[in-house]
Design a protein around this motif. Sequence first.
Motif, PDB file in Angstrom:
ATOM      1  N   GLY A  48      59.240 -29.460 -10.176  1.00 19.75           N
ATOM      2  CA  GLY A  48      58.161 -30.164  -9.492  1.00 19.75           C
ATOM      3  C   GLY A  48      57.176 -30.762 -10.477  1.00 19.75           C
ATOM      4  N   LYS A  49      56.051 -31.221  -9.952  1.00 17.44           N
ATOM      5  CA  LYS A  49      55.020 -31.861 -10.763  1.00 17.44           C
ATOM      6  C   LYS A  49      53.714 -31.101 -10.620  1.00 17.44           C
ATOM      7  N   PRO A  50      52.870 -31.156 -11.679  1.00 17.22           N
ATOM      8  CA  PRO A  50      51.586 -30.448 -11.614  1.00 17.22           C
ATOM      9  C   PRO A  50      50.771 -30.876 -10.398  1.00 17.22           C
ATOM     10  N   GLY A  51      50.197 -29.907  -9.721  1.00 19.16           N
ATOM     11  CA  GLY A  51      49.382 -30.182  -8.544  1.00 19.16           C
ATOM     12  C   GLY A  51      50.143 -30.178  -7.249  1.00 19.16           C
ATOM     13  N   GLU A  52      51.471 -30.289  -7.302  1.00 16.22           N
ATOM     14  CA  GLU A  52      52.274 -30.294  -6.099  1.00 16.22           C
ATOM     15  C   GLU A  52      52.695 -28.876  -5.709  1.00 16.22           C
ATOM     16  N   GLU A  53      52.937 -28.706  -4.440  1.00 19.09           N
ATOM     17  CA  GLU A  53      53.428 -27.409  -3.973  1.00 19.09           C
ATOM     18  C   GLU A  53      54.843 -27.184  -4.510  1.00 19.09           C
ATOM     19  N   GLY A  54      55.096 -26.008  -4.998  1.00 19.24           N
ATOM     20  CA  GLY A  54      56.399 -25.703  -5.577  1.00 19.24           C
ATOM     21  C   GLY A  54      56.484 -25.953  -7.067  1.00 19.24           C
ATOM     22  N   TYR A  55      55.356 -26.446  -7.655  1.00 17.75           N
ATOM     23  CA  TYR A  55      55.358 -26.657  -9.112  1.00 17.75           C
ATOM     24  C   TYR A  55      55.423 -25.306  -9.811  1.00 17.75           C
ATOM     25  N   ARG A  56      56.323 -25.198 -10.782  1.00 14.45           N
ATOM     26  CA  ARG A  56      56.542 -23.894 -11.421  1.00 14.45           C
ATOM     27  C   ARG A  56      57.012 -24.070 -12.853  1.00 14.45           C
ATOM     28  N   VAL A  57      56.437 -23.297 -13.755  1.00 11.64           N
ATOM     29  CA  VAL A  57      56.910 -23.232 -15.146  1.00 11.64           C
ATOM     30  C   VAL A  57      58.073 -22.250 -15.190  1.00 11.64           C
ATOM     31  N   ARG A  90      33.580 -10.646 -24.434  1.00 13.49           N
ATOM     32  CA  ARG A  90      33.690  -9.610 -25.455  1.00 13.49           C
ATOM     33  C   ARG A  90      35.015  -8.867 -25.340  1.00 13.49           C
ATOM     34  N   ASN A  91      35.760  -9.143 -24.297  1.00 14.90           N
ATOM     35  CA  ASN A  91      37.025  -8.456 -24.057  1.00 14.90           C
ATOM     36  C   ASN A  91      38.139  -9.483 -23.958  1.00 14.90           C
ATOM     37  N   HIS A  92      39.367  -9.023 -23.755  1.00 12.96           N
ATOM     38  CA  HIS A  92      40.462  -9.971 -23.588  1.00 12.96           C
ATOM     39  C   HIS A  92      40.425 -10.569 -22.183  1.00 12.96           C
ATOM     40  N   VAL A  93      41.040 -11.730 -22.055  1.00  8.76           N
ATOM     41  CA  VAL A  93      41.021 -12.485 -20.804  1.00  8.76           C
ATOM     42  C   VAL A  93      42.442 -12.887 -20.444  1.00  8.76           C
ATOM     43  N   ILE A  94      42.782 -12.780 -19.168  1.00  8.34           N
ATOM     44  CA  ILE A  94      44.065 -13.268 -18.657  1.00  8.34           C
ATOM     45  C   ILE A  94      43.787 -14.475 -17.778  1.00  8.34           C
ATOM     46  N   ASN A  95      44.441 -15.581 -18.103  1.00  9.08           N
ATOM     47  CA  ASN A  95      44.225 -16.833 -17.387  1.00  9.08           C
ATOM     48  C   ASN A  95      45.561 -17.308 -16.827  1.00  9.08           C
ATOM     49  N   VAL A  96      45.567 -17.729 -15.570  1.00 11.00           N
ATOM     50  CA  VAL A  96      46.774 -18.253 -14.928  1.00 11.00           C
ATOM     51  C   VAL A  96      46.539 -19.723 -14.612  1.00 11.00           C
ATOM     52  N   THR A  97      47.330 -20.590 -15.217  1.00  5.45           N
ATOM     53  CA  THR A  97      47.205 -22.017 -14.984  1.00  5.45           C
ATOM     54  C   THR A  97      48.174 -22.452 -13.884  1.00  5.45           C
ATOM     55  N   ASP A  98      48.051 -23.732 -13.511  1.00  2.00           N
ATOM     56  CA  ASP A  98      48.945 -24.305 -12.515  1.00  2.00           C
ATOM     57  C   ASP A  98      50.392 -24.157 -12.979  1.00  2.00           C
ATOM     58  N   GLY A  99      51.247 -23.745 -12.094  1.00  2.65           N
ATOM     59  CA  GLY A  99      52.641 -23.515 -12.446  1.00  2.65           C
ATOM     60  C   GLY A  99      52.953 -22.069 -12.752  1.00  2.65           C
ATOM     61  N   GLY A 100      51.919 -21.201 -12.726  1.00  2.00           N
ATOM     62  CA  GLY A 100      52.150 -19.764 -12.928  1.00  2.00           C
ATOM     63  C   GLY A 100      52.210 -19.320 -14.376  1.00  2.00           C
ATOM     64  N   LEU A 101      51.805 -20.194 -15.323  1.00  9.16           N
ATOM     65  CA  LEU A 101      51.783 -19.779 -16.733  1.00  9.16           C
ATOM     66  C   LEU A 101      50.687 -18.747 -16.942  1.00  9.16           C
ATOM     67  N   VAL A 102      51.056 -17.576 -17.467  1.00  9.75           N
ATOM     68  CA  VAL A 102      50.089 -16.505 -17.737  1.00  9.75           C
ATOM     69  C   VAL A 102      49.697 -16.562 -19.211  1.00  9.75           C
ATOM     70  N   THR A 103      48.391 -16.697 -19.466  1.00 10.85           N
ATOM     71  CA  THR A 103      47.875 -16.715 -20.838  1.00 10.85           C
ATOM     72  C   THR A 103      47.077 -15.445 -21.080  1.00 10.85           C
ATOM     73  N   ILE A 104      47.408 -14.721 -22.149  1.00 10.67           N
ATOM     74  CA  ILE A 104      46.662 -13.538 -22.564  1.00 10.67           C
ATOM     75  C   ILE A 104      46.005 -13.854 -23.897  1.00 10.67           C
ATOM     76  N   ALA A 105      44.684 -13.730 -23.969  1.00  9.12           N
ATOM     77  CA  ALA A 105      43.967 -14.141 -25.180  1.00  9.12           C
ATOM     78  C   ALA A 105      42.736 -13.273 -25.375  1.00  9.12           C
ATOM     79  N   GLY A 106      42.183 -13.356 -26.596  1.00 15.76           N
ATOM     80  CA  GLY A 106      40.999 -12.574 -26.941  1.00 15.76           C
ATOM     81  C   GLY A 106      41.378 -11.189 -27.423  1.00 15.76           C
ATOM     82  N   GLY A 107      40.454 -10.244 -27.230  1.00 18.75           N
ATOM     83  CA  GLY A 107      40.718  -8.873 -27.645  1.00 18.75           C
ATOM     84  C   GLY A 107      40.746  -8.718 -29.148  1.00 18.75           C
ATOM     85  N   LYS A 108      41.384  -7.643 -29.587  1.00 20.49           N
ATOM     86  CA  LYS A 108      41.458  -7.355 -31.022  1.00 20.49           C
ATOM     87  C   LYS A 108      42.742  -6.584 -31.295  1.00 20.49           C
ATOM     88  N   TRP A 109      43.045  -6.366 -32.582  1.00 22.09           N
ATOM     89  CA  TRP A 109      44.289  -5.683 -32.964  1.00 22.09           C
ATOM     90  C   TRP A 109      44.403  -4.333 -32.259  1.00 22.09           C
TER      91      TRP A 109
END
Length: 630
Positions: free
Chosen positions: A325-334, A487-506
Amino acid sequence: PHSLLLAVRFGPSCANCYTSRSMQRGLHATVGVATAAGGAYVASGTGFRLDVFLGLEANIPAQCDAAKSEGGRAMPHFPSRKFTTRKQQVGEGKVVQIPSWTPPSRESSKGRLRSEEFDVLVIGGGATGSGVALDASTRGLKVAMVERDDFASGTSSRSTKLIHGGIRYLAQAFQSKIPPQELSDVFLNFRYNHEYMKIVQADMAERAYMIESAPFMTHPIPMMIPLYKWWEIPMMFLTGQLYDFIAGSRRAVPQSHYITRDEALYQFPTMNDRDPKGNPLKGGLVIYDGQQNDTRMNLYIAMTADQAGAACANHTEVLRLLTTGKPGEEGYRVCGAVVRDMLTGDEYEIRAKQVVNACGVFSDAVRRMAEPGVDDIMIAAPGTHLIFPDYASPEQMGMVWFTQDGRILYLLPWEGGTIAGTTDPGASEVTYEPKPTMAEIDFILDECNRVLKDPLDYSHVKSAWSGLRPLVKDPNAAPGDTKKLSRNHVINVTDGGLVTIAGGKWTTYRQMAEDAVDKCLEVTPELTDHAQSGCVTKELKLVGADRGGAVCHQNFDKVAVTLREEFGMEKETAQHLRNNYGTRALQLAMLAKSDKRLYSDLANKKGDGSRFFFNKIHPKHPQLEAEIVY
């Protein structure tokens, strides 16, 4: 053969028969026996059987006949030495068993990536990405992981090498401005921020998990906080006690404690006994955190994921994401990614039901592949580190203090040198090869010279590097507020279901990975049917840690002893291999011994033997050529 020093006294009745029957007599040792191997046998006033000590098989009478007839002292009987097989000794925990597992070949992993469909594809092979791959694969999910460069080639290899609970966050939980310059500042700046306290609590728990996951590599390191004002003593003592209290029963390191001025100068002789304002040293607070080899820790997390079934490939760049599918459309998926093998140039597709973005400061680039035009959330905070000679710090003691601008600076022994570093203020350009600035090098030198009596200058800097810590904009901040960072890690979900894990520390990589996989199960519910268990990484030990106890019964000193006794390695090299490879050091030693290119066997000039040794990369350092091959 042993080199023996004997102080012996023969009974008078044995004098005549000593020459012909010396090995059949019980010798009366009045001082003792010492061996060149460092062992000792002391038997003052008792009998000593030389043949038994040397392991000679002989059926010799326990006492001299002449001694019997003349009333000499009867000698105790020593039974013959029993020999066991190596298999029996391994079972009894007396010797080590060489591990057998090795990672699959690159071609094998690449073949899986091309042909199979995975539950989870992880982009990024740093600490967080490798942690996600480990968590997901140990739950029973089918996992793929790719890394553009090498594992830990980015921020994960450019840390202070610490596993810490966040002493700075603890200070910020009670002080709005640090460090306090006068006693009045302690009261004027007092506040309580529970958010900081929660961070410290989480960090302390993860510190214990991480130290216990690779006990051959991680170890507690004492760090002294120098105290130059009388009111700092009770304040910092309570801080240390609170630091330990938050850690609870699973502290994993010794307890912090206060030491006097004399003890502080004894433990850290290069420390200045006065601060720049002339205040004399009052004492020091010694706190403990963990120390690790960050690069190899990252690699072993990835290898453990590989052992659990993940298909991992470094030098594999993501060119674009596969979508339906295409970004913004129903059924769009990574649903995967198109990647390029950086070593061969091959391009191929990897298909997966769920994609995780764990690219650190580069996460925004992957997020834009899924959702063009999405707002950036990453801020790259540079951190500069310098390496000084080993005499800049004691071998077994580090130092930590607040800089004049409120940052934390560490001065720690590391791999035959001294590492000094801190996080720089402000943001930096996102680049694959960040460079330390002269301003930051000067800052670290100036701060070190505030606490060291022998000044350091450019000539003492053996190397310098910079890493980019991935900070994340607070998702709860007002629109347009770019200064407020999470100050902590963040989980972000973009269009298409991509899960981003960022921040935090070792230190919190494991918790970040657990949260990311939990989010994947939430975003893609069908993965729940494939998962065979919940998260198990809290108690999981990494490759090399002798998880089943079959190699050395988790007594890693036996590995070092085996490397010295059975492979003839020097003490420094054996310890280096034990600390960096754990049980896998035995595999490395077998490789080195089996390849004539990796060792030298030099004939003795006298012609009575040869000298065997493994080839080193450099004669002044313990690293072996075999490590490169391995």
